[in-house]
Design a protein around this motif. Sequence first.
Motif, PDB file in Angstrom:
ATOM      1  N   ARG A 145       0.869  -1.087  -0.029  1.00  0.00           N
ATOM      2  CA  ARG A 145      -0.008   0.135  -0.049  1.00  0.00           C
ATOM      3  C   ARG A 145       0.897   1.261   0.003  1.00  0.00           C
ATOM      4  O   ARG A 145       0.426   2.146  -0.745  1.00  0.00           O
ATOM      5  N   ARG A 146       1.778   1.325   0.640  1.00  0.00           N
ATOM      6  CA  ARG A 146       2.968   2.379   0.809  1.00  0.00           C
ATOM      7  C   ARG A 146       3.435   2.570  -0.585  1.00  0.00           C
ATOM      8  O   ARG A 146       3.532   3.901  -0.879  1.00  0.00           O
ATOM      9  N   LYS A 147       3.865   1.556  -1.407  1.00  0.00           N
ATOM     10  CA  LYS A 147       4.447   1.564  -2.521  1.00  0.00           C
ATOM     11  C   LYS A 147       3.423   2.107  -3.504  1.00  0.00           C
ATOM     12  O   LYS A 147       3.662   3.095  -4.381  1.00  0.00           O
ATOM     13  N   GLU A 148       2.110   1.738  -3.494  1.00  0.00           N
ATOM     14  CA  GLU A 148       1.078   2.319  -4.379  1.00  0.00           C
ATOM     15  C   GLU A 148       0.897   3.606  -4.153  1.00  0.00           C
ATOM     16  O   GLU A 148       0.621   4.349  -5.234  1.00  0.00           O
ATOM     17  N   THR A 149       0.961   4.112  -3.008  1.00  0.00           N
ATOM     18  CA  THR A 149       0.662   5.560  -2.523  1.00  0.00           C
ATOM     19  C   THR A 149       1.603   6.581  -3.056  1.00  0.00           C
ATOM     20  O   THR A 149       1.310   7.352  -3.603  1.00  0.00           O
ATOM     21  N   HIS A 203       3.679   5.898  -5.546  1.00  0.00           N
ATOM     22  CA  HIS A 203       3.555   5.885  -7.018  1.00  0.00           C
ATOM     23  C   HIS A 203       2.459   6.803  -7.704  1.00  0.00           C
ATOM     24  O   HIS A 203       2.745   7.454  -8.483  1.00  0.00           O
ATOM     25  N   TRP A 204       1.258   6.759  -6.740  1.00  0.00           N
ATOM     26  CA  TRP A 204       0.251   7.670  -7.092  1.00  0.00           C
ATOM     27  C   TRP A 204       0.693   9.009  -6.837  1.00  0.00           C
ATOM     28  O   TRP A 204       0.442  10.112  -7.657  1.00  0.00           O
ATOM     29  N   ILE A 205       1.412   9.557  -5.872  1.00  0.00           N
ATOM     30  CA  ILE A 205       2.021  10.790  -5.667  1.00  0.00           C
ATOM     31  C   ILE A 205       2.744  11.140  -6.738  1.00  0.00           C
ATOM     32  O   ILE A 205       2.850  12.389  -7.264  1.00  0.00           O
ATOM     33  N   ALA A 206       3.762  10.260  -7.116  1.00  0.00           N
ATOM     34  CA  ALA A 206       4.769  10.753  -8.254  1.00  0.00           C
ATOM     35  C   ALA A 206       4.059  11.111  -9.624  1.00  0.00           C
ATOM     36  O   ALA A 206       4.347  11.844 -10.143  1.00  0.00           O
ATOM     37  N   VAL A 207       3.360  10.009  -9.771  1.00  0.00           N
ATOM     38  CA  VAL A 207       2.351  10.214 -11.182  1.00  0.00           C
ATOM     39  C   VAL A 207       1.660  11.654 -11.081  1.00  0.00           C
ATOM     40  O   VAL A 207       1.687  12.190 -11.941  1.00  0.00           O
ATOM     41  N   HIS A 208       0.813  11.537 -10.013  1.00  0.00           N
ATOM     42  CA  HIS A 208      -0.009  13.008  -9.946  1.00  0.00           C
ATOM     43  C   HIS A 208       0.727  14.187  -9.958  1.00  0.00           C
ATOM     44  O   HIS A 208       0.230  15.278 -10.129  1.00  0.00           O
ATOM     45  N   SER A 209       2.047  14.058  -9.227  1.00  0.00           N
ATOM     46  CA  SER A 209       2.607  15.382  -9.137  1.00  0.00           C
ATOM     47  C   SER A 209       3.068  15.780 -10.281  1.00  0.00           C
ATOM     48  O   SER A 209       3.208  16.870 -10.576  1.00  0.00           O
ATOM     49  N   LEU A 210       3.532  14.830 -11.095  1.00  0.00           N
ATOM     50  CA  LEU A 210       4.077  15.405 -12.608  1.00  0.00           C
ATOM     51  C   LEU A 210       2.712  16.138 -13.272  1.00  0.00           C
ATOM     52  O   LEU A 210       3.051  16.957 -14.033  1.00  0.00           O
ATOM     53  N   GLY A 211       1.533  15.400 -13.139  1.00  0.00           N
ATOM     54  CA  GLY A 211       0.182  16.109 -13.870  1.00  0.00           C
ATOM     55  C   GLY A 211       0.121  17.225 -13.186  1.00  0.00           C
ATOM     56  O   GLY A 211      -0.186  17.940 -14.120  1.00  0.00           O
TER      57      GLY A 211
END
Length: 304
Positions: A30-34, A36-44
């Motif tokens: 779950r921490r890894k998914e979180t 990853h979500w932050i990294a992807v959406h930060s770029l967006g």
Amino acid sequence: MTQATIAPGGAVRGSAAGRGPDLRARRKARRKETLHWIAVHSLGIAAAAFFVLPFVFVFLTAVMSDNQALTRDLWPAHWQWSNFRTVWDTPGFLTWWRNTLVYAVGGTVLTVVSSLPVAYALAKFRFRGRNLVMVLVISTMMLPPQVVIIPMYLFWTKQLGMDGSLWPLIIPMAFGDAFTIFLLRQFLLTIPKEYTEAAKVDGCGELRTLLTVIVPMIRPALAAVALFQFFYCWNDYFGPQIYASSNPGAWTLSYGLESFKGAHHTNWNLTMAATVLVMAPVIVVFFFAQKAFIEGVTLTGVKG
């Protein structure tokens, strides 16, 4: 203390020692998914901010006072919504708005209506020289409008006496547009011929087949080309400058905004307010039609 229950047969189940590794693994996943979500959406979010911040700056400047505009203060001390009213009441602004609406809506309707039959013929009819005709249509897209502006200007103004109006820009759109024809043809090529053949078996002619069978199926493409044409007409500066510059009653927003900027070059808050009023209709139209627009642009490139 950890507790365990003894199952029949002597097996141990439900021990905390057995659940510990699984719980840590799930938490790690779950921490890894979180992350990853932050990294992807930060770029967006960063990319969105890159495009949105200029519009935010224009809007905030538009509601500032005259003394605060273009100072180090980025946030309005007092929100002056009256700036928009001042711009709207400027002599000629409502006329520019009406002319632009007529130009954009009229030009869009004429372009779509005149280009659709041509695209349908090039996509569904089989005749000698069809590919040559398509090449000629595409080749007209490579010709800059500045190349033919002088003979066209002489024809519309000297021969037909339409100087100081938008008719030299609107009337030619009733004869089709190469870019619109190309996009509609690309979309029509993706429609199986069985649909048109079935319509003909039922007794439909070509026009009825186009209107009752094809048009409902190509609504995304029609929306895409209509938005392209609407945005082009709304933002067009070159055409009104050539044909309508001599008549202030025929100016559009794009050309009138330049005049407004020259008259209020020291009042940046009013200039930004006028810019917001010019951009707002285009942003609203795209916001409500973006789904059909994106779908149409995507599907027109499926088949060449």
